[in-house]
Enzyme design. Structure first.
Site, PDB file in Angstrom:
ATOM      1  N   GLY A  64      15.201   5.436   6.550  1.00 30.26           N
ATOM      2  CA  GLY A  64      15.731   4.085   6.655  1.00 30.26           C
ATOM      3  C   GLY A  64      17.119   3.922   6.062  1.00 30.26           C
ATOM      4  N   ASN A  65      17.426   4.713   5.009  1.00 29.13           N
ATOM      5  CA  ASN A  65      18.720   4.599   4.348  1.00 29.13           C
ATOM      6  C   ASN A  65      19.884   5.080   5.197  1.00 29.13           C
ATOM      7  OD1 ASN A  65      18.988   3.770   1.287  1.00 29.13           O
ATOM      8  ND2 ASN A  65      16.925   4.500   1.695  1.00 29.13           N
TER       9      ASN A  65
ATOM     10  N   LYS B  80      -0.357  -1.073   6.730  1.00 25.34           N
ATOM     11  CA  LYS B  80       1.107  -1.035   6.753  1.00 25.34           C
ATOM     12  C   LYS B  80       1.706  -2.445   6.756  1.00 25.34           C
ATOM     13  CE  LYS B  80       5.216   0.773   7.530  1.00 25.34           C
ATOM     14  NZ  LYS B  80       5.923   1.498   6.479  1.00 25.34           N
TER      15      LYS B  80
ATOM     16  N   LYS C   3       6.987   7.378  10.996  1.00 26.90           N
ATOM     17  CA  LYS C   3       8.006   8.149  11.722  1.00 26.90           C
ATOM     18  C   LYS C   3       8.030   9.618  11.312  1.00 26.90           C
ATOM     19  CE  LYS C   3      12.011   8.612   8.937  1.00 26.90           C
ATOM     20  NZ  LYS C   3      11.322   8.599   7.681  1.00 26.90           N
TER      21      LYS C   3
ATOM     22  N   LYS D 152       5.717  12.251   4.259  1.00 24.85           N
ATOM     23  CA  LYS D 152       6.768  13.272   4.420  1.00 24.85           C
ATOM     24  C   LYS D 152       6.198  14.656   4.089  1.00 24.85           C
ATOM     25  CE  LYS D 152      10.369  10.016   3.132  1.00 24.85           C
ATOM     26  NZ  LYS D 152      10.461   9.421   4.466  1.00 24.85           N
TER      27      LYS D 152
HETATM   28  P1  ADP Z   1      12.500   6.765   4.365  1.00 20.81           P
HETATM   29  O1  ADP Z   1      13.006   5.439   4.788  1.00 20.81           O
HETATM   30  O2  ADP Z   1      13.557   7.787   4.221  1.00 20.81           O
HETATM   31  O3  ADP Z   1      11.325   7.223   5.163  1.00 20.81           O
HETATM   32  P2  ADP Z   1      10.718   6.056   2.144  1.00 20.81           P
HETATM   33  O4  ADP Z   1      11.120   4.884   1.320  1.00 20.81           O
HETATM   34  O5  ADP Z   1       9.611   5.904   3.099  1.00 20.81           O
HETATM   35  O6  ADP Z   1      12.054   6.576   2.840  1.00 20.81           O
HETATM   36  O7  ADP Z   1      10.387   7.287   1.179  1.00 20.81           O
HETATM   37  C1  ADP Z   1      11.326   7.732   0.200  1.00 20.81           C
HETATM   38  C2  ADP Z   1      10.986   7.120  -1.157  1.00 20.81           C
HETATM   39  O8  ADP Z   1       9.773   7.696  -1.662  1.00 20.81           O
HETATM   40  C3  ADP Z   1      11.962   7.396  -2.263  1.00 20.81           C
HETATM   41  O9  ADP Z   1      13.045   6.497  -2.221  1.00 20.81           O
HETATM   42  C4  ADP Z   1      11.110   7.217  -3.518  1.00 20.81           C
HETATM   43  O10 ADP Z   1      11.282   5.911  -4.035  1.00 20.81           O
HETATM   44  C5  ADP Z   1       9.682   7.324  -3.022  1.00 20.81           C
HETATM   45  N1  ADP Z   1       8.860   8.325  -3.702  1.00 20.81           N
HETATM   46  C6  ADP Z   1       7.577   8.135  -4.093  1.00 20.81           C
HETATM   47  N2  ADP Z   1       7.068   9.227  -4.642  1.00 20.81           N
HETATM   48  C7  ADP Z   1       8.034  10.169  -4.617  1.00 20.81           C
HETATM   49  C8  ADP Z   1       8.100  11.531  -5.047  1.00 20.81           C
HETATM   50  N3  ADP Z   1       7.044  12.146  -5.585  1.00 20.81           N
HETATM   51  N4  ADP Z   1       9.256  12.200  -4.878  1.00 20.81           N
HETATM   52  C9  ADP Z   1      10.318  11.595  -4.322  1.00 20.81           C
HETATM   53  N5  ADP Z   1      10.333  10.309  -3.892  1.00 20.81           N
HETATM   54  C10 ADP Z   1       9.186   9.594  -4.025  1.00 20.81           C
HETATM   55 MG    MG Z   2       9.388   5.794   5.265  1.00 19.27          MG
END
Ligand code: ADP
Ligand code: MG
Length: 306
Positions: A12-13, A129, A208, A270
């Protein structure tokens, strides 16, 4: 020698950063960094680009609440709209970055993509969700759908079923083989269920990263890169001992997932997505959006190992 195929999932970033309101100008500007890297990588790899759509779908939901004169659109249509708008932004910025490198000949295509889900997926019985705007409690109680309490207020909650199959897999594979960079499976794809010989959309959201992993496996891609706003999959994230391992085996990933190191809805899917690809013989890495090239070279991110 055939070039390797890499699926790159943009978080998303890549479009809207945490401290931004998310104007279109901001979204175009944010895309430049990651897409400049992809433009350079296109010389060495066949690329397939996927992306999230959370805030964009949220804004469309909010917009339709502001206009009762137009019949509300179901989620499947909103996901299709975001695939169009984000596909356009990615394609145009990537085109510009390729041109800067003198690679005007590189072919690009954005595809509307559906992803099959299973109507018997347990996710439909317990939606998890949160999507769209935040409502105060009294208003949430009047909404026609289930809601969930979040830190900021109530939000609509929908099912997040697992991706079963990418409907346009053959189209994507054909374009990739013909040398196209393909932008697809945006927002995890439009969730559809099979009905006779056709498909019909459902009110749900597919993760995604899981959709990108399913796509990578179905295409027989060599690598999946999951690019987000942290340097990798951290252990003890946000705690004093926080660390980012450069590698993690499938067994370690499973153990850390079970121990709650990677929460659902963010890092959990992820790590699951990366594991899925590695289990099927591919390579997978979770990295920062600024580190896509370094991660592909093995010099950044958290790499999943068999
Ligand atoms: P994207 O939009 O890239 O899919 P998400 O917000 O869904 O991003 O996932 C990334 C976020 O996951 C990071 O910004 C962080 O706040 C969170 N996060 C939670 N647990 C972890 C972890 N163990 N290691 C890294 N990030 C984590
Ligand atoms: Mg995400």
């Amino acid at each position: 020698m055939t070039r390797e195929t890499v699926v790159v999932a943009l978080g998303g970033n890549a479009l809207i950063r945490a401290d931004q309101t998310g104007t279109i100008a901001e979204q175009f500007a944010n895309l430049k960094g990651p897409l400049r890297q992809l433009a350079r990588l296109a010389e060495h790899y066949r690329l397939v680009v996927t992306h999230g759509n959370g805030p964009q779908v949220g804004n469309l939901l909010l917009q339709q609440e502001c206009c009762a004169a137009v019949p509300p659109l179901p989620l499947e249509i909103l996901v299709a709209q975001t695939q169009g708008q984000i596909g356009y932004m990615i394609e145009s910025v990537l085109d510009e970055e390729l041109a800067r490198l003198g690679r005007e000949e590189q072919l690009l295509a954005s595809l509307i993509s559906y992803v099959v889900v299973d109507p018997a997926d347990p996710a439909f019985a317990t939606p998890t969700k949160p999507i769209g705007p935040v409502y105060p409690a009294a208003e949430a109680a009047r909404l026609p759908w289930p809601t969930v309490a979040t830190g900021r207020g109530y939000r609509r909650v929908v099912a997040s079923p697992r991706p079963v199959a990418i409907v346009e897999k053959r189209e994507i594979a054909t374009l990739v083989a013909a040398g196209f960079i393909v932008i697809c499976c945006g927002g995890g794809g439009i969730p559809v269920i099979r009905q006779g010989r056709g498909f019909h959309g459902v009110d749900a959201v597919i993760d995604k990263d899981l959709a990108s992993a399913a796509l990578a496996v179905e295409l027989g891609a060599d690598r999946l890169v999951i690019a987000t706003d942290v340097p990798g999959a951290a252990l003890d994230f946000g705690a004093p001992g926080e660390r980012y391992p450069a590698t993690m085996t499938l067994a370690e990933a499973e153990r850390h997932l079970a121990a709650g190191q990677f929460p659902p809805g963010s890092m959990g899917p992820k790590v699951e997505a990366a594991s899925h690809v590695v289990r099927h013989g591919g390579h997978a890495v979770i990295c920062h959006l600024d580190d896509i090239e370094r991660a592909l070279a093995g010099n950044a991110g958290t790499r999943l190992l068999p």
